[in-house]
Scaffold this motif. Sequence first.
Motif, PDB file in Angstrom:
ATOM      1  N   THR A   1       0.832  -1.210   0.000  1.00  0.00           N
ATOM      2  CA  THR A   1       0.000   0.000   0.000  1.00  0.00           C
ATOM      3  C   THR A   1       0.862   1.253   0.000  1.00  0.00           C
ATOM      4  O   THR A   1       0.606   2.199  -0.754  1.00  0.00           O
ATOM      5  CB  THR A   1      -0.948  -0.003   1.215  1.00  0.00           C
ATOM      6  N   GLU A   2       1.907   1.277   0.830  1.00  0.00           N
ATOM      7  CA  GLU A   2       2.791   2.437   0.891  1.00  0.00           C
ATOM      8  C   GLU A   2       3.478   2.689  -0.449  1.00  0.00           C
ATOM      9  O   GLU A   2       3.546   3.823  -0.930  1.00  0.00           O
ATOM     10  CB  GLU A   2       3.844   2.245   1.986  1.00  0.00           C
ATOM     11  N   ILE A   3       3.971   1.628  -1.081  1.00  0.00           N
ATOM     12  CA  ILE A   3       4.638   1.777  -2.376  1.00  0.00           C
ATOM     13  C   ILE A   3       3.643   2.201  -3.451  1.00  0.00           C
ATOM     14  O   ILE A   3       3.911   3.106  -4.242  1.00  0.00           O
ATOM     15  CB  ILE A   3       5.366   0.473  -2.759  1.00  0.00           C
ATOM     16  N   THR A   4       2.477   1.579  -3.465  1.00  0.00           N
ATOM     17  CA  THR A   4       1.448   1.935  -4.452  1.00  0.00           C
ATOM     18  C   THR A   4       1.020   3.386  -4.295  1.00  0.00           C
ATOM     19  O   THR A   4       0.877   4.115  -5.285  1.00  0.00           O
ATOM     20  CB  THR A   4       0.234   0.995  -4.320  1.00  0.00           C
TER      21      THR A   4
ATOM     22  N   SER B   1       0.730   8.674  -6.493  1.00  0.00           N
ATOM     23  CA  SER B   1       0.667  10.104  -6.170  1.00  0.00           C
ATOM     24  C   SER B   1       1.517  10.924  -7.136  1.00  0.00           C
ATOM     25  O   SER B   1       1.276  12.117  -7.321  1.00  0.00           O
ATOM     26  CB  SER B   1       1.142  10.354  -4.739  1.00  0.00           C
ATOM     27  N   GLY B   2       2.521  10.274  -7.733  1.00  0.00           N
ATOM     28  CA  GLY B   2       3.409  10.995  -8.632  1.00  0.00           C
ATOM     29  C   GLY B   2       4.465  11.803  -7.901  1.00  0.00           C
ATOM     30  O   GLY B   2       5.296  12.448  -8.515  1.00  0.00           O
ATOM     31  N   VAL B   3       4.434  11.769  -6.564  1.00  0.00           N
ATOM     32  CA  VAL B   3       5.410  12.490  -5.757  1.00  0.00           C
ATOM     33  C   VAL B   3       6.397  11.476  -5.187  1.00  0.00           C
ATOM     34  O   VAL B   3       5.995  10.552  -4.482  1.00  0.00           O
ATOM     35  CB  VAL B   3       4.715  13.249  -4.599  1.00  0.00           C
ATOM     36  N   PRO B   4       7.696  11.605  -5.490  1.00  0.00           N
ATOM     37  CA  PRO B   4       8.667  10.654  -4.970  1.00  0.00           C
ATOM     38  C   PRO B   4       8.623  10.589  -3.442  1.00  0.00           C
ATOM     39  O   PRO B   4       8.380  11.586  -2.768  1.00  0.00           O
ATOM     40  CB  PRO B   4      10.012  11.207  -5.448  1.00  0.00           C
ATOM     41  N   ALA B   5       8.852   9.394  -2.901  1.00  0.00           N
ATOM     42  CA  ALA B   5       8.840   9.189  -1.447  1.00  0.00           C
ATOM     43  C   ALA B   5      10.026   8.318  -1.071  1.00  0.00           C
ATOM     44  O   ALA B   5      10.548   7.556  -1.894  1.00  0.00           O
ATOM     45  CB  ALA B   5       7.538   8.518  -1.036  1.00  0.00           C
TER      46      ALA B   5
ATOM     47  N   ILE C   1      11.284   5.973  -3.939  1.00  0.00           N
ATOM     48  CA  ILE C   1      10.177   5.338  -4.648  1.00  0.00           C
ATOM     49  C   ILE C   1       9.509   6.385  -5.530  1.00  0.00           C
ATOM     50  O   ILE C   1       9.084   7.441  -5.057  1.00  0.00           O
ATOM     51  CB  ILE C   1       9.142   4.752  -3.662  1.00  0.00           C
ATOM     52  N   SER C   2       9.418   6.074  -6.821  1.00  0.00           N
ATOM     53  CA  SER C   2       8.781   6.975  -7.787  1.00  0.00           C
ATOM     54  C   SER C   2       8.121   6.106  -8.858  1.00  0.00           C
ATOM     55  O   SER C   2       8.303   4.895  -8.875  1.00  0.00           O
ATOM     56  CB  SER C   2       9.823   7.909  -8.400  1.00  0.00           C
ATOM     57  N   PRO C   3       7.346   6.711  -9.763  1.00  0.00           N
ATOM     58  CA  PRO C   3       6.679   5.907 -10.789  1.00  0.00           C
ATOM     59  C   PRO C   3       7.620   5.047 -11.634  1.00  0.00           C
ATOM     60  O   PRO C   3       7.222   4.014 -12.145  1.00  0.00           O
ATOM     61  CB  PRO C   3       5.963   6.948 -11.649  1.00  0.00           C
ATOM     62  N   SER C   4       8.879   5.417 -11.767  1.00  0.00           N
ATOM     63  CA  SER C   4       9.796   4.629 -12.598  1.00  0.00           C
ATOM     64  C   SER C   4      10.687   3.686 -11.777  1.00  0.00           C
ATOM     65  O   SER C   4      11.599   3.079 -12.320  1.00  0.00           O
ATOM     66  CB  SER C   4      10.677   5.569 -13.422  1.00  0.00           C
ATOM     67  N   THR C   5      10.404   3.537 -10.499  1.00  0.00           N
ATOM     68  CA  THR C   5      11.208   2.684  -9.627  1.00  0.00           C
ATOM     69  C   THR C   5      10.971   1.209  -9.915  1.00  0.00           C
ATOM     70  O   THR C   5       9.834   0.753  -9.971  1.00  0.00           O
ATOM     71  CB  THR C   5      10.875   2.956  -8.148  1.00  0.00           C
ATOM     72  N   ALA C   6      12.064   0.458 -10.073  1.00  0.00           N
ATOM     73  CA  ALA C   6      11.972  -1.001 -10.180  1.00  0.00           C
ATOM     74  C   ALA C   6      12.278  -1.565  -8.804  1.00  0.00           C
ATOM     75  O   ALA C   6      13.379  -1.397  -8.289  1.00  0.00           O
ATOM     76  CB  ALA C   6      12.966  -1.518 -11.209  1.00  0.00           C
TER      77      ALA C   6
END
Length: 87
Positions: free
Chosen positions: A25-28, A33-37, A55-60
């Motif tokens: 849930t935290e990663i999702t 959100s589009g905001v890096p965390a 963690i960002s939208p492009s994170t593997a």
Amino acid sequence: MSRIDIVYGGKPYTLGDRTLESLRTEITDAVTSGVPAWLRVNSGAGRYQDAYLLISPSTAIAIVDVQPNGPDVALSEEQTFVADSTE
């Protein structure tokens, strides 16, 4: 105690005292959100050191639910991973 293994940038990390669902849930939430965390995890063997994974939208990132006695339930066919065939 539960432990979750994380592979990020090809390197292993661990996280304890969390549920797999809360981590997912935290990663999702961070990705959608589009905001890096930053995700705080453990790095190192023997003596843990804090590490922070961006963690960002492009994170593997891969998360593994480590269960000392194997999985509690059998996976259905839809839940199993099937690798792409090179044939």
